[in-house]
Design a protein around this motif. Structure first.
Motif, short mmCIF file in Angstrom:
data_model
loop_
_atom_site.label_atom_id
_atom_site.label_comp_id
_atom_site.label_asym_id
_atom_site.label_seq_id
_atom_site.Cartn_x
_atom_site.Cartn_y
_atom_site.Cartn_z
N MET A 1 -8.85 -8.95 3.94
CA MET A 1 -7.66 -9.14 4.74
C MET A 1 -7.39 -7.89 5.56
N LYS A 2 -6.73 -8.13 6.67
CA LYS A 2 -6.58 -7.03 7.62
C LYS A 2 -5.11 -6.64 7.75
N LEU A 3 -4.84 -5.34 7.60
CA LEU A 3 -3.47 -4.85 7.66
C LEU A 3 -3.31 -3.81 8.76
N LEU A 4 -2.09 -3.73 9.27
CA LEU A 4 -1.75 -2.67 10.22
C LEU A 4 -0.66 -1.80 9.62
N VAL A 5 -0.89 -0.49 9.62
CA VAL A 5 0.12 0.45 9.16
C VAL A 5 0.67 1.17 10.38
N VAL A 6 1.98 1.06 10.62
CA VAL A 6 2.61 1.78 11.73
C VAL A 6 3.57 2.79 11.11
N GLU A 7 3.20 4.06 11.17
CA GLU A 7 3.95 5.11 10.46
C GLU A 7 3.64 6.44 11.15
N ASP A 8 4.69 7.16 11.54
CA ASP A 8 4.46 8.40 12.29
C ASP A 8 4.23 9.62 11.39
N GLU A 18 -5.55 4.80 2.82
CA GLU A 18 -6.54 5.03 1.75
C GLU A 18 -6.32 4.10 0.56
N ILE A 19 -5.05 4.03 0.12
CA ILE A 19 -4.71 3.19 -1.04
C ILE A 19 -5.09 1.74 -0.73
N LEU A 20 -4.75 1.30 0.46
CA LEU A 20 -5.00 -0.11 0.81
C LEU A 20 -6.49 -0.37 0.92
N LYS A 21 -7.24 0.58 1.49
CA LYS A 21 -8.69 0.39 1.61
C LYS A 21 -9.34 0.31 0.24
N ARG A 22 -8.85 1.14 -0.68
CA ARG A 22 -9.40 1.09 -2.04
C ARG A 22 -9.12 -0.25 -2.70
N ASN A 23 -8.11 -0.96 -2.19
CA ASN A 23 -7.78 -2.28 -2.72
C ASN A 23 -8.35 -3.39 -1.84
N MET A 24 -9.42 -3.07 -1.11
CA MET A 24 -10.22 -4.07 -0.40
C MET A 24 -9.62 -4.57 0.91
N TYR A 25 -8.58 -3.95 1.40
CA TYR A 25 -8.06 -4.38 2.69
C TYR A 25 -8.77 -3.61 3.80
N SER A 26 -8.91 -4.25 4.97
CA SER A 26 -9.28 -3.47 6.16
C SER A 26 -7.97 -2.99 6.76
N VAL A 27 -7.94 -1.75 7.22
CA VAL A 27 -6.67 -1.18 7.66
C VAL A 27 -6.82 -0.50 9.02
N ASP A 28 -5.93 -0.82 9.95
CA ASP A 28 -5.79 -0.06 11.18
C ASP A 28 -4.48 0.72 11.08
N THR A 29 -4.45 1.88 11.73
CA THR A 29 -3.26 2.72 11.66
C THR A 29 -2.77 3.05 13.06
N ALA A 30 -1.45 3.01 13.25
CA ALA A 30 -0.86 3.48 14.51
C ALA A 30 0.23 4.47 14.14
N TYR A 31 0.35 5.55 14.95
CA TYR A 31 1.29 6.61 14.60
C TYR A 31 2.56 6.60 15.47
#
Ligand code: CA
Length: 222
Positions: A1-8, A18-31
């Protein structure tokens, strides 16, 4: 599953990712809010973790614009402020849940799981099932009867996507978007390789499940 983290707060954003990737998610990040909104508008995510206080555009505005563009991806608001007003305001703007910072990993993962429950039969938080084949998150494996076999992370993510959308043709572009990201330069024949590994592993455990090829389009789980 794919998640987006938006956090500055870059450290927090990267730790979350990192935590989410270790739990098998694909993660994109926006700052910041503007690039967060740009990413979110693609609609490819299964859940968005959205901070409220962001440079460029605040989280509430990102959320309002998303909902006004009819993007219905579940949104988990991250807020440093515990004021009731913010939470109510956020939920009114179309957030699905919120989490007050600082939070513990277990609670974060539980909320993300709750927001991303999908059509595949969910046995418990670590297993989904299709026609007797079980996909195990904690061991990154599939099993059938008494047999099991390990998967690579990408194989796991592809299998998870197929189980979440059984009997539907998943176009190759969608698999790439969901797992590698729409800017990735992975090619279709890379997907074919992963699919052929998965087919071999499914046959090793003799599961009555097939990944069918829809020629020129993609794959479906039958
Ligand atoms: Ca912030």
């Amino acid at each position: 599953m794919k998640l987006l983290v938006v956090e500055d707060e870059i450290q927090l954003a990267d730790a979350l990712s990192e935590i989410l990737k270790r739990n098998m998610y694909s993660v994109d990040t926006a700052y910041d809010g503007i690039s967060g909104l740009d990413n979110a508008l693609t609609g490819v995510y299964d859940c968005i973790l959205l901070d409220i206080m962001l440079p460029g555009m605040d989280g509430m505005e990102v959320l309002r614009r998303l909902r006004s563009e009819k993007v219905s991806t579940p949104v988990l608001l991250l807020t440093a402020r515990s004021e009731v007003d913010d939470k109510i305001n956020g939920l009114d703007c179309g957030a699905d849940d919120y989490l007050t910072k600082p939070f513990v990993t277990g609670e974060l993962l539980a909320r993300v799981r709750a927001l991303t429950r999908r059509k595949g039969e969910i046995i418990d938080e670590n297993r989904v099932e299709f026609n007797g084949l079980e996909l195990h998150k904690n061991t990154c494996s599939i099993s059938y009867g008494g047999s099991d076999v390990k998967l690579s992370l990408k194989e796991y993510q592809i299998m998870e996507l197929l189980i979440a959308n059984p009997h539907q043709i998943l176009p190759k572009e969608r698999i790439i978007e969901k797992i590698w990201g729409y800017e990735s330069d992975i090619e279709y024949n890379n997907i074919e390789v992963y699919i052929s590994f998965l087919r071999k592993k499914i046959s090793v455990i003799s599961a009555p499940v097939q990944i069918k090829t829809a020629r020129g389009i993609g794959y479906s789980l039958e």
